[in-house]
Design a protein around this motif. Structure first.
Motif, PDB file in Angstrom:
ATOM      1  N   TRP A  61      10.398  -3.126   4.648  1.00  0.00           N
ATOM      2  CA  TRP A  61      11.591  -2.628   3.964  1.00  0.00           C
ATOM      3  C   TRP A  61      11.954  -3.586   2.844  1.00  0.00           C
ATOM      4  CZ3 TRP A  61      11.480  -5.183   8.530  1.00  0.00           C
ATOM      5  CH2 TRP A  61      12.326  -6.282   8.705  1.00  0.00           C
ATOM      6  N   LYS A  62      12.649  -3.037   1.852  1.00  0.00           N
ATOM      7  CA  LYS A  62      13.105  -3.844   0.727  1.00  0.00           C
ATOM      8  C   LYS A  62      14.310  -4.653   1.172  1.00  0.00           C
ATOM      9  CE  LYS A  62      14.786  -3.635  -4.038  1.00  0.00           C
ATOM     10  NZ  LYS A  62      15.175  -2.748  -5.174  1.00  0.00           N
ATOM     11  N   GLY A  63      14.154  -5.977   1.185  1.00  0.00           N
ATOM     12  CA  GLY A  63      15.217  -6.825   1.684  1.00  0.00           C
ATOM     13  C   GLY A  63      15.989  -7.571   0.622  1.00  0.00           C
ATOM     14  N   HIS A  64      15.390  -7.709  -0.592  1.00  0.00           N
ATOM     15  CA  HIS A  64      16.027  -8.498  -1.647  1.00  0.00           C
ATOM     16  C   HIS A  64      15.756  -7.855  -2.999  1.00  0.00           C
ATOM     17  CE1 HIS A  64      17.099 -12.062   0.865  1.00  0.00           C
ATOM     18  NE2 HIS A  64      16.123 -11.578   1.612  1.00  0.00           N
ATOM     19  N   SER A  65      16.562  -8.259  -3.978  1.00  0.00           N
ATOM     20  CA  SER A  65      16.421  -7.699  -5.323  1.00  0.00           C
ATOM     21  C   SER A  65      15.263  -8.322  -6.085  1.00  0.00           C
ATOM     22  CB  SER A  65      17.715  -7.882  -6.107  1.00  0.00           C
ATOM     23  OG  SER A  65      18.058  -9.263  -6.190  1.00  0.00           O
ATOM     24  N   ILE A  66      14.925  -9.577  -5.744  1.00  0.00           N
ATOM     25  CA  ILE A  66      13.743 -10.233  -6.314  1.00  0.00           C
ATOM     26  C   ILE A  66      12.952 -10.859  -5.182  1.00  0.00           C
ATOM     27  CG2 ILE A  66      14.884 -10.666  -8.531  1.00  0.00           C
ATOM     28  CD1 ILE A  66      15.261 -13.543  -7.700  1.00  0.00           C
ATOM     29  N   ARG A 121      12.678 -16.786   8.890  1.00  0.00           N
ATOM     30  CA  ARG A 121      12.799 -17.404  10.210  1.00  0.00           C
ATOM     31  C   ARG A 121      13.171 -16.292  11.194  1.00  0.00           C
ATOM     32  NH1 ARG A 121      11.014 -20.605   7.245  1.00  0.00           N
ATOM     33  NH2 ARG A 121      11.863 -22.621   6.563  1.00  0.00           N
ATOM     34  N   MET A 122      12.746 -16.443  12.443  1.00  0.00           N
ATOM     35  CA  MET A 122      13.078 -15.445  13.454  1.00  0.00           C
ATOM     36  C   MET A 122      13.464 -16.144  14.747  1.00  0.00           C
ATOM     37  SD  MET A 122      11.117 -11.984  14.749  1.00  0.00           S
ATOM     38  CE  MET A 122       9.509 -12.757  14.892  1.00  0.00           C
ATOM     39  N   LYS A 123      14.676 -15.844  15.232  1.00  0.00           N
ATOM     40  CA  LYS A 123      15.162 -16.392  16.493  1.00  0.00           C
ATOM     41  C   LYS A 123      16.068 -15.373  17.143  1.00  0.00           C
ATOM     42  CE  LYS A 123      15.123 -21.206  14.866  1.00  0.00           C
ATOM     43  NZ  LYS A 123      15.948 -22.406  14.556  1.00  0.00           N
ATOM     44  N   MET A 124      15.943 -15.248  18.462  1.00  0.00           N
ATOM     45  CA  MET A 124      16.866 -14.413  19.241  1.00  0.00           C
ATOM     46  C   MET A 124      16.989 -13.002  18.681  1.00  0.00           C
ATOM     47  SD  MET A 124      19.639 -17.467  19.532  1.00  0.00           S
ATOM     48  CE  MET A 124      19.316 -17.832  17.795  1.00  0.00           C
ATOM     49  N   SER A 125      15.851 -12.395  18.350  1.00  0.00           N
ATOM     50  CA  SER A 125      15.785 -11.024  17.819  1.00  0.00           C
ATOM     51  C   SER A 125      16.500 -10.866  16.490  1.00  0.00           C
ATOM     52  CB  SER A 125      16.355 -10.018  18.826  1.00  0.00           C
ATOM     53  OG  SER A 125      15.573 -10.005  20.004  1.00  0.00           O
ATOM     54  N   SER A 126      16.687 -11.980  15.761  1.00  0.00           N
ATOM     55  CA  SER A 126      17.269 -11.932  14.428  1.00  0.00           C
ATOM     56  C   SER A 126      16.293 -12.547  13.437  1.00  0.00           C
ATOM     57  CB  SER A 126      18.605 -12.691  14.377  1.00  0.00           C
ATOM     58  OG  SER A 126      19.549 -12.098  15.219  1.00  0.00           O
ATOM     59  N   ILE A 127      16.249 -11.977  12.231  1.00  0.00           N
ATOM     60  CA  ILE A 127      15.368 -12.458  11.169  1.00  0.00           C
ATOM     61  C   ILE A 127      16.238 -12.908  10.008  1.00  0.00           C
ATOM     62  CG2 ILE A 127      13.543 -11.836   9.535  1.00  0.00           C
ATOM     63  CD1 ILE A 127      12.759  -9.586  11.526  1.00  0.00           C
ATOM     64  N   LEU A 128      16.005 -14.116   9.513  1.00  0.00           N
ATOM     65  CA  LEU A 128      16.731 -14.621   8.346  1.00  0.00           C
ATOM     66  C   LEU A 128      15.741 -14.798   7.202  1.00  0.00           C
ATOM     67  CD1 LEU A 128      19.520 -15.615   7.321  1.00  0.00           C
ATOM     68  CD2 LEU A 128      18.787 -17.929   7.946  1.00  0.00           C
ATOM     69  N   THR A 129      16.020 -14.168   6.058  1.00  0.00           N
ATOM     70  CA  THR A 129      15.124 -14.237   4.902  1.00  0.00           C
ATOM     71  C   THR A 129      15.880 -14.766   3.694  1.00  0.00           C
ATOM     72  OG1 THR A 129      15.623 -11.928   4.299  1.00  0.00           O
ATOM     73  CG2 THR A 129      13.703 -12.307   5.717  1.00  0.00           C
ATOM     74  N   GLY A 130      15.142 -15.406   2.800  1.00  0.00           N
ATOM     75  CA  GLY A 130      15.766 -15.926   1.593  1.00  0.00           C
ATOM     76  C   GLY A 130      14.833 -16.792   0.782  1.00  0.00           C
ATOM     77  N   VAL A 131      15.396 -17.485  -0.215  1.00  0.00           N
ATOM     78  CA  VAL A 131      14.755 -18.332  -1.219  1.00  0.00           C
ATOM     79  C   VAL A 131      14.071 -17.450  -2.259  1.00  0.00           C
ATOM     80  CG1 VAL A 131      13.180 -20.212  -1.749  1.00  0.00           C
ATOM     81  CG2 VAL A 131      14.385 -20.208   0.444  1.00  0.00           C
ATOM     82  N   GLY A 132      14.646 -17.431  -3.418  1.00  0.00           N
ATOM     83  CA  GLY A 132      14.140 -16.604  -4.504  1.00  0.00           C
ATOM     84  C   GLY A 132      15.305 -15.998  -5.263  1.00  0.00           C
ATOM     85  N   LYS A 143      19.796 -15.266  -4.894  1.00  0.00           N
ATOM     86  CA  LYS A 143      20.984 -16.052  -4.579  1.00  0.00           C
ATOM     87  C   LYS A 143      21.655 -15.640  -3.281  1.00  0.00           C
ATOM     88  CE  LYS A 143      21.345 -19.071  -7.905  1.00  0.00           C
ATOM     89  NZ  LYS A 143      21.467 -20.522  -7.625  1.00  0.00           N
ATOM     90  N   VAL A 144      20.890 -15.110  -2.361  1.00  0.00           N
ATOM     91  CA  VAL A 144      21.486 -14.686  -1.105  1.00  0.00           C
ATOM     92  C   VAL A 144      20.461 -14.799   0.019  1.00  0.00           C
ATOM     93  CG1 VAL A 144      20.846 -12.259  -1.430  1.00  0.00           C
ATOM     94  CG2 VAL A 144      22.806 -12.824   0.010  1.00  0.00           C
TER      95      VAL A 144
END
Length: 430
Positions: free
Chosen positions: A116-121, A127-138, A140-141
């Motif tokens: 899925w599209k998660g970011h504009s750029i 990172r993935m922990k406790m059934s949660s995924i954190l994405t970033g760097v690139g 501003k969010v």
């Protein structure tokens, strides 16, 4: 704000204003819930035990886990298994079974890829922990996603004057390296930045967080340790004569750091003492590393495509293999898994290696789209994963099917990857 609850952990039954009583699953008593839970498999049952105290009590105090364990092991008729079971908590045996199921899925399972599209750029970290995924760097969010529904659970903005370099997170907070400072984002949305102190640390290249300390690898070869509560740099450890490119932490107060010159240094987090220096035969820069506390093995990926493993008990190389013709950017394993490790790099092939030998167990790329379905995260495209044969020619596979894997994280029967693009991909192994 947390609502009221009964003594056993159940929320009280609410009534509509008209006096009509609403019916919910919380209205069901212990015996009925036991019947419902008895139809579930181990993973669904584990999820149910995490919903509330009342459900957790039902799952753990009843014979559901014990019956399920014996059913999965086919041991109803073998009473000889019972003494061995009584030596350790039943949850330990269920965890062993779950890990074995995870290992088997990575080795021989059918693979589906949801993206899925998660970011504009483009973004390159996950990172993935406790059934949660954190994405970033690139951009501003940073965005937090559900690994089950792909719903966006939260957005965390980066200050405009700085750039996000690296981050880590736990169940309550996100810790990020932004410029030459550290930021903390509470999961509720509040953000705070460490006070600016001239010369606190030079350019940081990587960060890892293990409460209560954040560890930053710097361009000058040092590692800076920051206390999250006093918001001060508590220690400066000289690790390398070259930039620190990657980090890993252990619960036993050890810091593992890789350098651009190809060495790995292990130091104490509290004592600042250098424990060991590990040097792969291939001296091209270390790009990624991780430590498995269950097996005391350290894994590293190099710019030349080599993966290496050291046994800390012997302080020696266990194996070194060139698993890719190009750079390895990321590797990881699931907690408690001592059998498999997943590796990704610039050639875009997701590889599963045996932790003990380094042998290639299986490798995958994406196949053609199967379907697209609308969702709250903006549309999920479903693809099949394609298992590659041992003699497959990677150059003959279209680049669209194997974009560079810049980062990966491993969960139960799943791997999340980012590719320096807008898409986030979740590989599900059945």
């Amino acid at each position: 704000m947390t609502g009221p609850s009964l003594a056993d952990g159940r929320p009280p039954t609410r009534k509509r204003s008209g006096g009509e009583r609403t019916t919910s699953i919380n209205s069901l008593d212990h015996d009925i819930l036991c019947v419902v839970f008895s139809f579930l498999g181990p993973f669904d049952l584990a999820h149910c035990s995490s919903v509330c105290k009342f459900w957790n009590k039902i799952v753990n105090k009843s014979k559901l886990l014990q019956d399920l364990y014996h059913r999965q092991r086919g041991s109803y008729a073998h009473s000889s298994d019972m003494p061995a079971l009584s030596q350790k908590p039943l949850r330990y045996h269920m965890r062993e079974w779950a890990i074995a199921h995870h290992q088997s899925s990575l080795r021989v399972g059918h693979v589906e890829v949801d993206q899925w599209k998660g970011h504009s750029i483009g973004v390159n970290q996950c990172r993935m922990k406790m059934s949660s995924i954190l994405t970033g760097v690139g951009d501003k969010v940073m965005r937090l996603w559900s690994a089950e529904s792909y719903k966006c659970l939260g957005e965390y903005a980066i200050p405009h004057a700085v750039s996000l370099i690296d981050y880590d997170f736990d169940e309550s907070k996100i810790v990020g390296l932004i410029g030459t400072r550290i930021g903390i984002w509470r999961r509720g949305g509040q953000r705070s930045i460490f006070p600016s102190r001239e010369g606190t640390f030079p350019k940081g290249l990587c960060l890892r967080y293990l409460d209560p300390e954040a560890v930053v690898g710097c361009e000058d070869g040092t590692v800076r340790v920051f206390d999250m509560y006093s918001r001060k740099c508590s220690r400066i450890i000289r690790m390398h004569s070259a930039p620190v490119t990657c980090l890993s932490l252990s619960g036993e107060q050890l810091i593992f750091s890789g350098s651009s010159l190809g060495s790995i240094t292990i130091s104490g987090l509290s004592s600042d003492e250098r424990v060991a220096t590990l040097r792969p035969n291939d001296r091209i820069g270390i790009k990624t590393l991780c430590f498995n506390p269950c097996s005391n093995l350290v894994f590293a990926g190099c710019a030349s495509g080599y993966a290496s493993c050291w046994d800390l008990r012997k302080m020696g190389v266990l194996w070194e293999r060139r698993v890719s013709p190009n750079v390895l950017y990321s590797l990881g394993h699931m907690q408690y898994d001592t059998s498999t490790i997943v590796v990704g790099g610039i050639d875009g092939v997701l590889r599963v290696l045996d932790q003990s030998t380094g042998e290639l167990v299986s490798s995958y790329v994406m196949d053609q789209p199967v379907s697209s379905a609308s969702s709250s995260s903006g549309g999920i495209e479903k693809r099949n994963g394609r298992r590659l044969s041992e003699d497959a020619r990677i150059d003959n596979i279209p680049r669209a099917a194997r974009p560079p894997i810049m980062c990966l994280a491993v969960g139960m029967k799943k791997v999340v990857t980012t590719h320096n693009g807008k898409q986030i991909r979740l590989w599900k192994f059945h």
